[in-house]
Design a protein around this motif. Structure first.
Motif, PDB file in Angstrom:
ATOM      1  N   ALA A 238      45.624  39.131  26.974  1.00  0.00           N
ATOM      2  CA  ALA A 238      46.569  38.436  27.843  1.00  0.00           C
ATOM      3  C   ALA A 238      45.878  38.152  29.172  1.00  0.00           C
ATOM      4  CB  ALA A 238      47.822  39.277  28.076  1.00  0.00           C
ATOM      5  N   ILE A 239      46.218  37.020  29.780  1.00  0.00           N
ATOM      6  CA  ILE A 239      45.556  36.599  31.022  1.00  0.00           C
ATOM      7  C   ILE A 239      46.577  36.144  32.049  1.00  0.00           C
ATOM      8  CG2 ILE A 239      45.234  34.223  30.184  1.00  0.00           C
ATOM      9  CD1 ILE A 239      42.527  34.219  31.705  1.00  0.00           C
ATOM     10  N   LYS A 240      46.260  36.398  33.320  1.00  0.00           N
ATOM     11  CA  LYS A 240      47.016  35.820  34.440  1.00  0.00           C
ATOM     12  C   LYS A 240      46.014  35.141  35.359  1.00  0.00           C
ATOM     13  CE  LYS A 240      50.583  36.543  37.881  1.00  0.00           C
ATOM     14  NZ  LYS A 240      51.540  37.479  38.504  1.00  0.00           N
ATOM     15  N   ARG A 241      46.298  33.903  35.729  1.00  0.00           N
ATOM     16  CA  ARG A 241      45.342  33.062  36.455  1.00  0.00           C
ATOM     17  C   ARG A 241      45.769  32.883  37.913  1.00  0.00           C
ATOM     18  NH1 ARG A 241      42.333  30.739  32.287  1.00  0.00           N
ATOM     19  NH2 ARG A 241      43.366  30.729  30.251  1.00  0.00           N
ATOM     20  N   HIS A 242      44.885  33.287  38.830  1.00  0.00           N
ATOM     21  CA  HIS A 242      45.086  33.102  40.263  1.00  0.00           C
ATOM     22  C   HIS A 242      43.862  32.384  40.846  1.00  0.00           C
ATOM     23  CE1 HIS A 242      47.058  37.001  39.290  1.00  0.00           C
ATOM     24  NE2 HIS A 242      47.973  36.657  40.186  1.00  0.00           N
ATOM     25  N   THR A 243      43.950  32.045  42.120  1.00  0.00           N
ATOM     26  CA  THR A 243      42.780  31.768  42.945  1.00  0.00           C
ATOM     27  C   THR A 243      42.893  32.633  44.205  1.00  0.00           C
ATOM     28  OG1 THR A 243      43.890  29.878  43.984  1.00  0.00           O
ATOM     29  CG2 THR A 243      42.435  29.420  42.105  1.00  0.00           C
ATOM     30  N   PHE A 244      41.763  32.851  44.887  1.00  0.00           N
ATOM     31  CA  PHE A 244      41.812  33.628  46.126  1.00  0.00           C
ATOM     32  C   PHE A 244      41.581  32.705  47.310  1.00  0.00           C
ATOM     33  CE2 PHE A 244      37.341  34.039  44.760  1.00  0.00           C
ATOM     34  CZ  PHE A 244      36.658  33.700  45.911  1.00  0.00           C
ATOM     35  N   ARG A 245      42.034  33.136  48.484  1.00  0.00           N
ATOM     36  CA  ARG A 245      41.896  32.310  49.685  1.00  0.00           C
ATOM     37  C   ARG A 245      40.891  32.861  50.690  1.00  0.00           C
ATOM     38  NH1 ARG A 245      47.945  33.016  52.241  1.00  0.00           N
ATOM     39  NH2 ARG A 245      47.892  35.256  52.676  1.00  0.00           N
ATOM     40  N   LYS A 246      40.366  34.062  50.443  1.00  0.00           N
ATOM     41  CA  LYS A 246      39.333  34.625  51.300  1.00  0.00           C
ATOM     42  C   LYS A 246      38.629  35.731  50.537  1.00  0.00           C
ATOM     43  CE  LYS A 246      38.612  36.870  55.789  1.00  0.00           C
ATOM     44  NZ  LYS A 246      39.268  37.452  56.997  1.00  0.00           N
ATOM     45  N   ARG A 247      37.310  35.846  50.723  1.00  0.00           N
ATOM     46  CA  ARG A 247      36.582  36.947  50.094  1.00  0.00           C
ATOM     47  C   ARG A 247      36.858  38.244  50.850  1.00  0.00           C
ATOM     48  NH1 ARG A 247      30.962  35.961  47.154  1.00  0.00           N
ATOM     49  NH2 ARG A 247      31.323  33.929  46.216  1.00  0.00           N
ATOM     50  N   GLY A 248      37.194  39.273  50.110  1.00  0.00           N
ATOM     51  CA  GLY A 248      37.468  40.577  50.684  1.00  0.00           C
ATOM     52  C   GLY A 248      37.831  41.553  49.583  1.00  0.00           C
ATOM     53  N   PRO A 249      38.202  42.787  49.938  1.00  0.00           N
ATOM     54  CA  PRO A 249      38.555  43.780  48.932  1.00  0.00           C
ATOM     55  C   PRO A 249      39.821  43.389  48.165  1.00  0.00           C
ATOM     56  CG  PRO A 249      38.074  44.823  51.038  1.00  0.00           C
ATOM     57  CD  PRO A 249      38.185  43.357  51.300  1.00  0.00           C
ATOM     58  N   ILE A 250      39.824  43.649  46.866  1.00  0.00           N
ATOM     59  CA  ILE A 250      41.013  43.502  46.033  1.00  0.00           C
ATOM     60  C   ILE A 250      41.194  44.785  45.240  1.00  0.00           C
ATOM     61  CG2 ILE A 250      41.033  40.983  45.864  1.00  0.00           C
ATOM     62  CD1 ILE A 250      39.669  41.251  43.139  1.00  0.00           C
ATOM     63  N   ARG A 251      42.425  45.042  44.838  1.00  0.00           N
ATOM     64  CA  ARG A 251      42.746  46.242  44.068  1.00  0.00           C
ATOM     65  C   ARG A 251      43.707  45.882  42.945  1.00  0.00           C
ATOM     66  NH1 ARG A 251      44.505  51.457  47.314  1.00  0.00           N
ATOM     67  NH2 ARG A 251      42.214  51.586  47.421  1.00  0.00           N
ATOM     68  N   LEU A 252      43.369  46.299  41.734  1.00  0.00           N
ATOM     69  CA  LEU A 252      44.231  46.131  40.569  1.00  0.00           C
ATOM     70  C   LEU A 252      44.775  47.500  40.175  1.00  0.00           C
ATOM     71  CD1 LEU A 252      45.316  44.345  38.201  1.00  0.00           C
ATOM     72  CD2 LEU A 252      43.264  45.040  36.938  1.00  0.00           C
ATOM     73  N   GLU A 253      46.100  47.613  40.119  1.00  0.00           N
ATOM     74  CA  GLU A 253      46.756  48.841  39.675  1.00  0.00           C
ATOM     75  C   GLU A 253      47.701  48.510  38.532  1.00  0.00           C
ATOM     76  OE1 GLU A 253      47.835  51.562  43.254  1.00  0.00           O
ATOM     77  OE2 GLU A 253      47.996  49.497  43.983  1.00  0.00           O
TER      78      GLU A 253
ATOM     79  N   THR B  52      30.969  41.074  48.348  1.00  0.00           N
ATOM     80  CA  THR B  52      29.709  41.504  47.743  1.00  0.00           C
ATOM     81  C   THR B  52      29.688  41.296  46.237  1.00  0.00           C
ATOM     82  OG1 THR B  52      30.515  43.774  47.442  1.00  0.00           O
ATOM     83  CG2 THR B  52      29.414  43.240  49.534  1.00  0.00           C
ATOM     84  N   MET B  53      30.849  40.996  45.658  1.00  0.00           N
ATOM     85  CA  MET B  53      31.030  40.863  44.204  1.00  0.00           C
ATOM     86  C   MET B  53      30.572  42.128  43.479  1.00  0.00           C
ATOM     87  SD  MET B  53      32.616  38.203  43.155  1.00  0.00           S
ATOM     88  CE  MET B  53      33.098  36.514  43.560  1.00  0.00           C
ATOM     89  N   ARG B  54      31.027  43.275  43.994  1.00  0.00           N
ATOM     90  CA  ARG B  54      30.714  44.560  43.382  1.00  0.00           C
ATOM     91  C   ARG B  54      31.957  45.427  43.309  1.00  0.00           C
ATOM     92  NH1 ARG B  54      25.503  45.694  42.430  1.00  0.00           N
ATOM     93  NH2 ARG B  54      26.077  47.856  42.049  1.00  0.00           N
ATOM     94  N   ALA B  55      32.024  46.244  42.239  1.00  0.00           N
ATOM     95  CA  ALA B  55      33.077  47.244  42.129  1.00  0.00           C
ATOM     96  C   ALA B  55      32.842  48.344  43.155  1.00  0.00           C
ATOM     97  CB  ALA B  55      33.096  47.825  40.719  1.00  0.00           C
ATOM     98  N   THR B  56      33.933  48.850  43.736  1.00  0.00           N
ATOM     99  CA  THR B  56      33.814  49.892  44.751  1.00  0.00           C
ATOM    100  C   THR B  56      34.541  51.174  44.376  1.00  0.00           C
ATOM    101  OG1 THR B  56      35.716  48.947  45.936  1.00  0.00           O
ATOM    102  CG2 THR B  56      33.511  48.220  46.618  1.00  0.00           C
ATOM    103  N   GLY B  57      35.359  51.155  43.330  1.00  0.00           N
ATOM    104  CA  GLY B  57      36.046  52.383  42.952  1.00  0.00           C
ATOM    105  C   GLY B  57      36.858  52.206  41.684  1.00  0.00           C
ATOM    106  N   PHE B  58      37.052  53.304  40.970  1.00  0.00           N
ATOM    107  CA  PHE B  58      37.901  53.296  39.777  1.00  0.00           C
ATOM    108  C   PHE B  58      38.559  54.660  39.622  1.00  0.00           C
ATOM    109  CE2 PHE B  58      38.319  53.923  35.042  1.00  0.00           C
ATOM    110  CZ  PHE B  58      39.441  53.118  34.921  1.00  0.00           C
ATOM    111  N   ARG B  59      39.861  54.618  39.338  1.00  0.00           N
ATOM    112  CA  ARG B  59      40.646  55.843  39.155  1.00  0.00           C
ATOM    113  C   ARG B  59      41.529  55.680  37.926  1.00  0.00           C
ATOM    114  NH1 ARG B  59      45.448  57.907  43.274  1.00  0.00           N
ATOM    115  NH2 ARG B  59      46.365  59.460  41.864  1.00  0.00           N
ATOM    116  N   CYS B  60      41.637  56.736  37.145  1.00  0.00           N
ATOM    117  CA  CYS B  60      42.617  56.797  36.057  1.00  0.00           C
ATOM    118  C   CYS B  60      43.313  58.144  36.139  1.00  0.00           C
ATOM    119  CB  CYS B  60      41.944  56.614  34.697  1.00  0.00           C
ATOM    120  SG  CYS B  60      43.094  56.696  33.299  1.00  0.00           S
TER     121      CYS B  60
END
Length: 288
Positions: A94-109, A228-236
């Motif tokens: 399944a997919i959800k399609r967005h665009t971003f308006r500025k480069r910066g940190p994002i978080r998916l929960e 930076t286009m890099r992962a910075t953290g992951f939690r489960c």
């Protein structure tokens, strides 16, 4: 004040969002923009790569089962259901399609759970191969970096009947192939079964209840920096994982995907039985 407002809202207080909430998807409200990942094609559906032809639409589900009726979502009657075909090695996305308006940190929960189809009176804990998520990202048309970046994560629950229970990531994708004859459409099967690598110290035993119809909800949180286009953290749940060796899939930028910010959720079957990924709610947030 902001923290007090978040904690006063039962739907948001279960998350730890960054300052700007981009999307808050509670599937009691509907599909919230999540749809089938359709493969690229031109002129004929048969030009679609075979890996994508197996995909079907995500559904809204009450988590119905034969012994007690419906489990329901974590906080309502419904969850998003991503179901594979009853074939070992099959997948659905399944997919959800967005665009971003500025480069910066994002978080998916998200809060999720998974089960195989409960068509046998046994636990079936190794019948789901994996569940996972990914971002599909590309910079703006003036950025000049010329890359499409695709961080992938999956929980490899079982493989060929062996209960593995570990987190993995991908650095490689399938070959980029032209679709059709107009040199406009290309495709690559980035979720092919090859090239998964173990996340350092990524073994984790998730809650999987005692009969094939019971579920427990699991929390994940994935941090990524669009600058930076890099992962910075992951939690489960209660585990934090080292991301220092994590790398994303990187390919040349596509000429029409600027500022893309797509999210995918997927499931894979390990036996000839449907695998189900259920997602109660998703929060995408950023610091921009």
């Amino acid at each position: 004040m902001r923290l007090a407002l978040l904690r006063a809202d039962p739907a948001l207080s279960r998350f730890d969002p960054l300052p700007r909430i981009i999307a808050h998807d509670s599937f009691a409200k509907g599909h919230c923009g999540w749809s089938q990942l359709v493969g690229n094609y031109e002129g004929d559906l048969d030009t679609m790569l075979p890996g994508y032809a197996q995909h079907s639409s995500a559904m809204l589900s009450t988590l119905s089962h034969w012994d007690a009726g419906s489990h329901g979502g974590m906080n309502s009657s419904y969850a998003l259901k991503v179901a594979t075909k009853p074939v070992a090695g099959s997948r659905n996305v399944a997919i959800k399609r967005h665009t971003f308006r500025k480069r910066g940190p994002i978080r998916l929960e998200a809060y999720f759970t998974f089960k195989p189809e409960a068509n046998e009176l046994k636990l079936s804990e190794t019948d789901v191969r994996s569940v996972g998520f990914l971002f599909d990202l590309q910079g703006g048309d003036q950025d000049g970096d010329g890359m499409r970046v695709m961080p992938h994560m999956r929980f490899l629950n079982a493989e060929n009947g062996v209960h593995t229970q570990k987190w993995q990531f991908k650095r490689e994708t399938g070959d980029l192939k032209a679709v059709g004859s107009e040199d406009k459409i290309f495709s690559h099967d980035h979720l092919n079964p090859n090239d998964w690598q173990d996340l350092p110290d990524g073994g984790q035993r998730l809650c999987y209840n005692e009969i094939p119809t019971k579920v427990n909800w699991t929390y994940i949180c994935f941090d990524f920096d669009l600058e930076t286009m890099r992962a910075t953290g992951f939690r489960c749940n209660d585990r934090y994982f080292d991301m220092s060796q994590y790398e994303s899939i990187k390919i040349p930028a596509m000429k029409n995907l600027w500022c893309m910010l797509n999210i995918c959720l997927f499931a894979e079957a390990d036996t000839d039985k449907r695998a189900f990924l259920y997602v109660d709610s998703v929060c995408l947030s950023g610091d921009f």
